[in-house]
Write a protein that holds these residues in place. Structure first.
Motif, PDB file in Angstrom:
ATOM      1  N   ARG A   1       0.839  -1.201   0.000  1.00  0.00           N
ATOM      2  CA  ARG A   1       0.000   0.000   0.000  1.00  0.00           C
ATOM      3  C   ARG A   1       0.877   1.254   0.000  1.00  0.00           C
ATOM      4  O   ARG A   1       1.882   1.315   0.692  1.00  0.00           O
ATOM      5  CB  ARG A   1      -0.908   0.034   1.234  1.00  0.00           C
ATOM      6  N   ASP A   2       0.466   2.233  -0.764  1.00  0.00           N
ATOM      7  CA  ASP A   2       1.103   3.558  -0.735  1.00  0.00           C
ATOM      8  C   ASP A   2       2.591   3.512  -1.067  1.00  0.00           C
ATOM      9  O   ASP A   2       3.392   4.265  -0.502  1.00  0.00           O
ATOM     10  CB  ASP A   2       0.907   4.211   0.640  1.00  0.00           C
ATOM     11  N   VAL A   3       2.981   2.625  -1.981  1.00  0.00           N
ATOM     12  CA  VAL A   3       4.371   2.628  -2.451  1.00  0.00           C
ATOM     13  C   VAL A   3       4.576   3.890  -3.288  1.00  0.00           C
ATOM     14  O   VAL A   3       3.838   4.123  -4.255  1.00  0.00           O
ATOM     15  CB  VAL A   3       4.677   1.374  -3.295  1.00  0.00           C
ATOM     16  N   PRO A   4       5.541   4.741  -2.940  1.00  0.00           N
ATOM     17  CA  PRO A   4       5.733   5.994  -3.692  1.00  0.00           C
ATOM     18  C   PRO A   4       6.037   5.726  -5.163  1.00  0.00           C
ATOM     19  O   PRO A   4       6.811   4.825  -5.497  1.00  0.00           O
ATOM     20  CB  PRO A   4       6.928   6.648  -2.995  1.00  0.00           C
ATOM     21  N   LYS A   5       5.429   6.502  -6.020  1.00  0.00           N
ATOM     22  CA  LYS A   5       5.692   6.375  -7.453  1.00  0.00           C
ATOM     23  C   LYS A   5       6.892   7.250  -7.815  1.00  0.00           C
ATOM     24  O   LYS A   5       6.995   8.394  -7.363  1.00  0.00           O
ATOM     25  CB  LYS A   5       4.462   6.785  -8.263  1.00  0.00           C
ATOM     26  N   PRO A   6       7.800   6.751  -8.639  1.00  0.00           N
ATOM     27  CA  PRO A   6       8.982   7.545  -9.017  1.00  0.00           C
ATOM     28  C   PRO A   6       8.598   8.712  -9.918  1.00  0.00           C
ATOM     29  O   PRO A   6       7.515   8.714 -10.529  1.00  0.00           O
ATOM     30  CB  PRO A   6       9.850   6.532  -9.767  1.00  0.00           C
ATOM     31  N   PRO A   7       9.467   9.711 -10.034  1.00  0.00           N
ATOM     32  CA  PRO A   7       9.161  10.867 -10.898  1.00  0.00           C
ATOM     33  C   PRO A   7       8.891  10.483 -12.348  1.00  0.00           C
ATOM     34  O   PRO A   7       8.152  11.171 -13.050  1.00  0.00           O
ATOM     35  CB  PRO A   7      10.425  11.728 -10.779  1.00  0.00           C
ATOM     36  N   SER A   8       9.491   9.381 -12.781  1.00  0.00           N
ATOM     37  CA  SER A   8       9.327   8.956 -14.177  1.00  0.00           C
ATOM     38  C   SER A   8       8.053   8.145 -14.408  1.00  0.00           C
ATOM     39  O   SER A   8       7.819   7.662 -15.520  1.00  0.00           O
ATOM     40  CB  SER A   8      10.535   8.111 -14.595  1.00  0.00           C
ATOM     41  N   TYR A   9       7.232   8.002 -13.376  1.00  0.00           N
ATOM     42  CA  TYR A   9       6.039   7.150 -13.474  1.00  0.00           C
ATOM     43  C   TYR A   9       5.095   7.632 -14.572  1.00  0.00           C
ATOM     44  O   TYR A   9       4.820   8.825 -14.711  1.00  0.00           O
ATOM     45  CB  TYR A   9       5.295   7.133 -12.137  1.00  0.00           C
ATOM     46  N   ARG A  10       4.600   6.663 -15.346  1.00  0.00           N
ATOM     47  CA  ARG A  10       3.585   6.939 -16.359  1.00  0.00           C
ATOM     48  C   ARG A  10       2.407   5.999 -16.135  1.00  0.00           C
ATOM     49  O   ARG A  10       2.577   4.896 -15.619  1.00  0.00           O
ATOM     50  CB  ARG A  10       4.144   6.720 -17.768  1.00  0.00           C
TER      51      ARG A  10
ATOM     52  N   GLY B   1       0.000   3.192 -16.336  1.00  0.00           N
ATOM     53  CA  GLY B   1       0.217   1.848 -16.857  1.00  0.00           C
ATOM     54  C   GLY B   1       1.491   1.208 -16.357  1.00  0.00           C
ATOM     55  O   GLY B   1       1.669  -0.012 -16.490  1.00  0.00           O
ATOM     56  N   ASP B   2       2.402   2.017 -15.784  1.00  0.00           N
ATOM     57  CA  ASP B   2       3.615   1.442 -15.204  1.00  0.00           C
ATOM     58  C   ASP B   2       3.261   0.624 -13.961  1.00  0.00           C
ATOM     59  O   ASP B   2       2.373   1.002 -13.184  1.00  0.00           O
ATOM     60  CB  ASP B   2       4.598   2.542 -14.792  1.00  0.00           C
ATOM     61  N   ALA B   3       3.971  -0.460 -13.771  1.00  0.00           N
ATOM     62  CA  ALA B   3       3.788  -1.261 -12.558  1.00  0.00           C
ATOM     63  C   ALA B   3       4.647  -0.687 -11.442  1.00  0.00           C
ATOM     64  O   ALA B   3       5.818  -0.368 -11.653  1.00  0.00           O
ATOM     65  CB  ALA B   3       4.170  -2.709 -12.820  1.00  0.00           C
ATOM     66  N   ASN B   4       4.052  -0.556 -10.287  1.00  0.00           N
ATOM     67  CA  ASN B   4       4.788  -0.097  -9.115  1.00  0.00           C
ATOM     68  C   ASN B   4       5.232  -1.276  -8.259  1.00  0.00           C
ATOM     69  O   ASN B   4       6.154  -1.165  -7.455  1.00  0.00           O
ATOM     70  CB  ASN B   4       3.903   0.841  -8.285  1.00  0.00           C
ATOM     71  N   VAL B   5       4.533  -2.400  -8.425  1.00  0.00           N
ATOM     72  CA  VAL B   5       4.801  -3.621  -7.666  1.00  0.00           C
ATOM     73  C   VAL B   5       4.893  -4.779  -8.648  1.00  0.00           C
ATOM     74  O   VAL B   5       4.102  -4.874  -9.592  1.00  0.00           O
ATOM     75  CB  VAL B   5       3.682  -3.895  -6.639  1.00  0.00           C
ATOM     76  N   ALA B   6       5.870  -5.653  -8.431  1.00  0.00           N
ATOM     77  CA  ALA B   6       6.015  -6.858  -9.248  1.00  0.00           C
ATOM     78  C   ALA B   6       6.151  -8.065  -8.327  1.00  0.00           C
ATOM     79  O   ALA B   6       6.540  -7.942  -7.161  1.00  0.00           O
ATOM     80  CB  ALA B   6       7.228  -6.758 -10.168  1.00  0.00           C
ATOM     81  N   VAL B   7       5.830  -9.228  -8.868  1.00  0.00           N
ATOM     82  CA  VAL B   7       5.933 -10.479  -8.119  1.00  0.00           C
ATOM     83  C   VAL B   7       6.974 -11.362  -8.797  1.00  0.00           C
ATOM     84  O   VAL B   7       6.946 -11.535 -10.023  1.00  0.00           O
ATOM     85  CB  VAL B   7       4.578 -11.221  -8.080  1.00  0.00           C
ATOM     86  N   LEU B   8       7.907 -11.901  -8.015  1.00  0.00           N
ATOM     87  CA  LEU B   8       8.811 -12.929  -8.529  1.00  0.00           C
ATOM     88  C   LEU B   8       7.963 -14.187  -8.688  1.00  0.00           C
ATOM     89  O   LEU B   8       7.577 -14.829  -7.706  1.00  0.00           O
ATOM     90  CB  LEU B   8       9.971 -13.144  -7.557  1.00  0.00           C
ATOM     91  N   PHE B   9       7.681 -14.553  -9.940  1.00  0.00           N
ATOM     92  CA  PHE B   9       6.510 -15.374 -10.242  1.00  0.00           C
ATOM     93  C   PHE B   9       6.865 -16.652 -10.993  1.00  0.00           C
ATOM     94  O   PHE B   9       7.174 -16.622 -12.187  1.00  0.00           O
ATOM     95  CB  PHE B   9       5.541 -14.538 -11.080  1.00  0.00           C
ATOM     96  N   SER B  10       6.810 -17.772 -10.282  1.00  0.00           N
ATOM     97  CA  SER B  10       7.017 -19.076 -10.915  1.00  0.00           C
ATOM     98  C   SER B  10       5.704 -19.732 -11.307  1.00  0.00           C
ATOM     99  O   SER B  10       5.699 -20.737 -12.022  1.00  0.00           O
ATOM    100  CB  SER B  10       7.758 -20.004  -9.951  1.00  0.00           C
ATOM    101  N   GLY B  11       4.597 -19.174 -10.820  1.00  0.00           N
ATOM    102  CA  GLY B  11       3.301 -19.812 -11.015  1.00  0.00           C
ATOM    103  C   GLY B  11       2.964 -20.796  -9.919  1.00  0.00           C
ATOM    104  O   GLY B  11       1.917 -21.445  -9.959  1.00  0.00           O
ATOM    105  N   GLY B  12       3.844 -20.921  -8.926  1.00  0.00           N
ATOM    106  CA  GLY B  12       3.589 -21.812  -7.806  1.00  0.00           C
ATOM    107  C   GLY B  12       2.627 -21.201  -6.801  1.00  0.00           C
ATOM    108  O   GLY B  12       2.162 -20.066  -6.943  1.00  0.00           O
TER     109      GLY B  12
END
Length: 337
Positions: A36-45, A47-58
């Protein structure tokens, strides 16, 4: 840690069991603190993702993705970073079996489960823009970065450490080909701008997700299982956290570990072991779930992830195929030369 041994057969866990509902709420709270409330960088546009998941599908990472959907604003894209490697031994074996036309990356176990979980997330959460990032690493590129990875993971120095570290290193770089929910099958080159990466580390240790937990139960019942879980939790910092954090932060990103929130861990350790896994109980009602991490699997079922709930545990080095690239007889515990 709660070392209580059940008197007689412990109660069976179901999707309606109070411990399963409590687990969902506790995990949701832990995750919310981290996204929650992760600051967005100045370059944010937009559609940009602010959060990502290291994702194996498990199970572990897919649960984090599914719960993130309920916490984040509906207009935020969530990146799912899925890494696969060209393993020359596997490629050679495929060629000998006349399967040379198949993709070295798309045949990786984690790529297969990753795409399946991506499809399930789209089905269960149709309003979310999920971005599946296929990170494909040729053998030459992996070997070119290997010495740097060794320096980053130091003082860890085993074959298993290197295999895990390489997978995390390239996954957390976040460069690959993107497939977006709202663009259908269109694929575009992509580098994730997300600064916060979610990791499922800790779920296997807390909820008895490794094969050795089943062996401990077979040998010494609940006492053996409890001791094995206690050992795993006690050495997490030494075995995993320092190494993983150094690898991921190399790219200027921050790994966050919802399963290792201090309050969450304390709560899980206070819970009796039979409320975390299915050992010692009949599983004829949901035999495909298995007994390892059964409480987490039932949470996944509650959230509509029916296929994910049944995915078996697979180590990252085997799922992404970073293990045994040159020699098939190496052991994970072998020291690096």
């Amino acid at each position: 840690m709660n070392k209580t041994i059940p008197q007689g057969d412990p109660p069976r866990l179901t999707v309606e069991s109070a411990p399963v509902k409590d687990l969902e709420l506790k995990l949701r709270d832990s995750l919310g603190l981290r996204i929650r409330d992760v600051p967005k960088p100045p370059s944010y546009r937009k559609g940009d993702a602010n959060v990502a998941v290291l994702f194996s599908g498990g199970l572990d990472c897919s649960l984090l993705a599914r719960l993130s959907h309920e916490i984040l604003s509906s207009d935020e894209t969530i990146d799912l970073l899925n890494v696969a490697f060209e393993n020359p031994r596997v490629v050679a074996a495929a060629a000998n079996n006349d399967k040379s036309a198949t993709s070295a990356y798309e045949n990786c176990p984690d790529r297969i489960t990753g795409r399946a979980a991506f499809a399930e997330l789209q089905r269960v959460c149709p309003g979310r823009d999920w971005r599946f990032v296929a990170v494909d690493i040729p053998y030459a590129e992996n070997t070119g970065h290997r010495e740097k990875v060794k320096r980053l993971m130091n003082p860890h120095n085993t074959e298993m450490d290197l295999s895990i570290a390489c997978a995390l290193y390239f996954a957390s770089r976040g460069q690959g080909t993107a497939f977006e929910s709202r663009r259908g099958d269109d694929a575009v080159p992509y580098a994730s701008p997300a600064r916060v990466l979610l990791s499922g580390l800790g779920a296997d240790e807390l909820f008895a997700g490794y094969a050795r937990h089943g062996m401990a139960y077979s040998r010494n019942g609940f006492e053996g299982l409890i001791e094995e879980i206690n050992l795993d939790v006690s050495r997490l910092g030494k075995r995993n956290l320092g190494r993983d954090d150094r690898i991921i932060s190399n790219w200027g990103r921050e790994a966050r570990y919802p399963y290792l929130d201090e309050e969450f861990v304390s709560w899980v350790l206070r819970v009796p072991v039979w409320e975390k896994c299915g050992f010692g109980t009949p599983d004829d009602d949901e035999p495909s779930l298995g007994r390892e991490k059964k409480a987490l699997r039932l949470v996944a079922l509650r959230l509509g992830l029916e296929k994910v709930a049944r995915e078996k545990k697979r180590a990252i080095q085997f799922g992404s195929r970073t293990a045994k690239m040159e020699k098939g007889r190496t052991k994970g515990t072998d020291a690096l030369s």
